[in-house]
Write an enzyme that holds these catalytic residues in place. Structure first.
Site, mmCIF file in Angstrom:
data_model
loop_
_atom_site.group_PDB
_atom_site.id
_atom_site.type_symbol
_atom_site.label_atom_id
_atom_site.label_comp_id
_atom_site.label_asym_id
_atom_site.label_seq_id
_atom_site.Cartn_x
_atom_site.Cartn_y
_atom_site.Cartn_z
ATOM 1 C CB SER A 126 11.224 -30.579 39.650
ATOM 2 O OG SER A 126 10.195 -31.247 40.333
ATOM 3 C CB THR A 407 6.068 -32.774 36.380
ATOM 4 O OG1 THR A 407 7.098 -32.189 37.194
ATOM 5 C CG2 THR A 407 6.534 -32.777 34.933
ATOM 6 C CB CYS A 558 17.572 -14.321 49.219
ATOM 7 S SG CYS A 558 18.488 -14.505 47.668
ATOM 8 C CB CYS A 582 18.985 -13.439 40.812
ATOM 9 S SG CYS A 582 17.225 -13.838 40.849
#
Length: 613
Positions: A126, A407, A558, A582
């Site tokens: 984050s 959050t 991506c 990934c």
């Protein structure tokens, strides 16, 4: 009878949670992640870690008997009062609050948290300018208990970027009293607090399916099998997954949680809550160590405008952390129209802006990562309760877009769900009370006031700034109308023929980097020989639709180069999926034009390994 100890075992090192190798065999021979049942009898389990706390008759515990299958093909099961899926801010806050209530009320409920990351915090990323409101309620002594929150915001800047200029605007963020933090580090600390209270946390176990009873009620989750080869055959280290059953199951998987999405579809929770579709953005972030002379602890910078076009919503952030580190990133809304946009390359280009470049020159990148985030806000909150449990945190979507914070709301939602869950298990409340608790909380008030900010930008950057400015400074959420979101993100993508390809500058290896270099910095790792966790519902669509109509957008949206088109022996382009790359960002699950890509969990422990994100 002998007591079962646990189906899981765990160890800790340097305040990080690690998976201990477990085996079914009672011999000394070991194998990768499996389960040691050789120590356990087949009945009677004691849940209590605090035997001095009596369990009142009003709070019924899970029956002490456990049933374990002896058939090697069947899954073993373990039961808890509450099962939490996901060791993020929401999941850990829920677990902590449950145990706090147990201590306050003299109860003893068993709480288990399963986490797909190899360590608690490994998949957490984050910005993060942290608002401590929920933490103040949950753990009021967090400062004395040395939470990794020690860089207060010292300045708050807001720039509108053109290609060569940064125009200062009044900052709408009001970050006084907030802190620049690493969320992955905060989550690790929350994990230690949860364990101190008696929560059992098991990283490295991916919840791959929902378990139902005969009445279609959720009764827990199943973890995926380990040791299956890419071709579907069983390897030498094959182990069946485990059924983790709970009287209440709380889904805290984060944005676009795979199980949460299935639950919302199965029980029509969006329709039940009168919610619109969710809309998303992709955040791409790096942590740098910069020259001490350039470092201003607590300085916060947000931008709008360049490098994104005026039809694409998004912006950047640059936060000065502690220890000469900065967080820098770009957030791109996934309802962008131009299929040639490459968010990763837009981020690399952004770092060369004349107002940004000086911060980074002479610095070093420490870590890289990416994750999608919810931007639907108030309009997109689904009904969060299903038979047997609830959806909490970013799985439901409580991000406050104008604040760029989620959050604190995720944590509060977990706390509210925990309080209702405690009442349910005490047989005084119904789980539907969680919906009422949300609507009576400051989460609801906060998101309601912010509800028209994000959809205002459906009309473009300049009209969006005007409308959101009017909403923020004059109306303050009191507008009589609620704006609607536009098309779903995957439907917003235009055909390639309506746009021109974008030529991005080549990475210089100093400020901008190629994808393989960045991936190395994410510590991403997956077992190569396992079934692909990125699945095509129709294997023909990439070559018959995505490539000819949209010019292969999956090769650009991506941020880990998972998808690329490679020529076969007949010189025909075919989609190749590099699943081992990934980052678990979920962009493919969201943005694919035909919703043909399904993101599922890989073997537990796979994925990124974030430490300062």
């Amino acid at each position: 009878m002998l007591k079962l100890r646990s189906v899981f075992s765990k160890s800790k090192s340097n305040n990080l949670f690690h998976l201990r190798s477990l085996t079914k065999s009672s011999t000394s021979q070991s194998s990768p992640p499996a389960y040691d049942f050789s120590r356990y009898s087949q009945n009677a389990f004691s849940f209590s870690k605090h035997s001095s706390l009596p369990a009142p008759a009003s709070i019924s515990r899970v029956p002490p008997s456990r049933s374990f299958a002896t058939d090697s093909e069947a899954r073993d099961s373990i039961e808890y009062d509450v099962v939490v899926v996901g060791a993020g801010p929401a999941g850990l806050s829920a677990a902590i609050r449950l145990k706090q209530l147990c201590h306050q009320k003299g109860a003893d409920l068993s709480v288990c948290v399963v986490e797909k990351g190899a360590e608690v915090g490994a998949h957490i990323i984050s910005g993060n300018v942290f608002e401590p409101r929920a933490l103040d309620e949950l753990l009021p002594q967090w400062k004395q208990e040395e939470a990794p929150i020690n860089t207060p915001v010292s300045s708050d800047k807001f720039w509108f970027l053109t290609k060569n200029r940064a125009i200062s605007l009044p900052s709408p963020f009001h970050n006084k009293g907030n802190y620049v933090i690493s969320l992955s580090q905060l989550v690790r600390w929350l994990g230690t607090k949860a364990e101190e209270l008696g929560v059992e946390i098991y990283p490295g176990f991916a919840a791959s399916e929902i378990l139902y009873d005969a009445n279609n009620k959720v009764i827990g989750i199943g973890t995926n099998d380990m040791g299956i080869a890419k071709d579907g055959s069983k390897k030498e280290n094959f182990q069946r997954g485990v059924e983790v059953k709970g009287r209440i199951t709380l889904l805290a998987e984060g944005c676009r949680g795979s199980l949460s999405e299935k639950i919302m579809g199965k029980y029509n929770l969006r329709e039940k809550g009168g919610a619109q579709h969710q809309t998303y953005a992709l955040g791409i972030k790096e942590v740098w160590e910069i020259d001490e002379k350039k470092h201003q602890p607590g300085e916060v910078v947000h931008t709008l405008g360049w490098p994104l076009d005026h039809k694409t919503y998004g912006g950047s952030f640059l936060y000065h952390m502690k220890d000469n580190q900065i967080s820098i990133g770009l957030v791109v809304a996934l309802n962008y129209q131009n299929p040639f946009i490459n968010p990763y390359e837009e981020f690399q280009k952004f770092k060369h802006h004349p107002a940004i470049r000086p911060y980074l020159e002479g610095g070093t990148v420490i870590q890289y990562g990416a994750r999608t985030l919810n931007e639907g806000g108030f309009q997109s909150i689904p009904y969060p309760v299903f038979p047997g449990g609830a959806i909490i945190g970013c799985s439901a979507g409580f991000l406050n877009v104008p604040k760029i914070k989620g959050t604190h709301t995720a944590m509060k939602s977990g706390m509210l769900a925990a309080e209702v869950t405690f009442g349910v298990l005490n047989e005084v409340l119904d789980m539907d009370m969680y919906w009422n608790a949300l609507r009576n909380s400051w989460i609801w008030d906060e998101l309601y006031k912010a509800r028209n900010y994000r959809p205002a930008f459906e009309y473009g950057l300049i009209p969006g700034l005007a409308l959101s400015g009017l909403e923020h400074y004059l109306l303050r959420g009191k507008h009589p109308f609620t704006l609607k979101h536009g098309k779903a993100d995957h439907e917003a993508t235009n055909a390639a023929q309506l746009h021109s390809p974008i030529q991005y500058p080549k990475a210089d290896g100093v400020l901008s980097f190629d994808v393989p270099t960045s991936l190395h910095r994410s510590n991403t790792n997956h077992e190569h020989d396992q079934p692909p966790h990125l699945r095509l519902r129709d294997p023909k669509i990439p070559e018959t639709v995505n490539l000819p109509v949209y010019a292969a957008p999956e090769s650009r949206y991506c941020p880990a180069r998972v998808y690329e088109y490679v020529a076969d022996e007949h010189n025909q382009l075919k989609l190749h999926i590099n699943a081992q790359n990934c980052l678990h960002c979920k962009a493919c699950d969201i943005k694919d034009p035909k919703q043909n890509i399904e993101w599922t969990v890989p073997e537990g422990g796979g994925g990124p390994g974030y430490s300062v994100m």
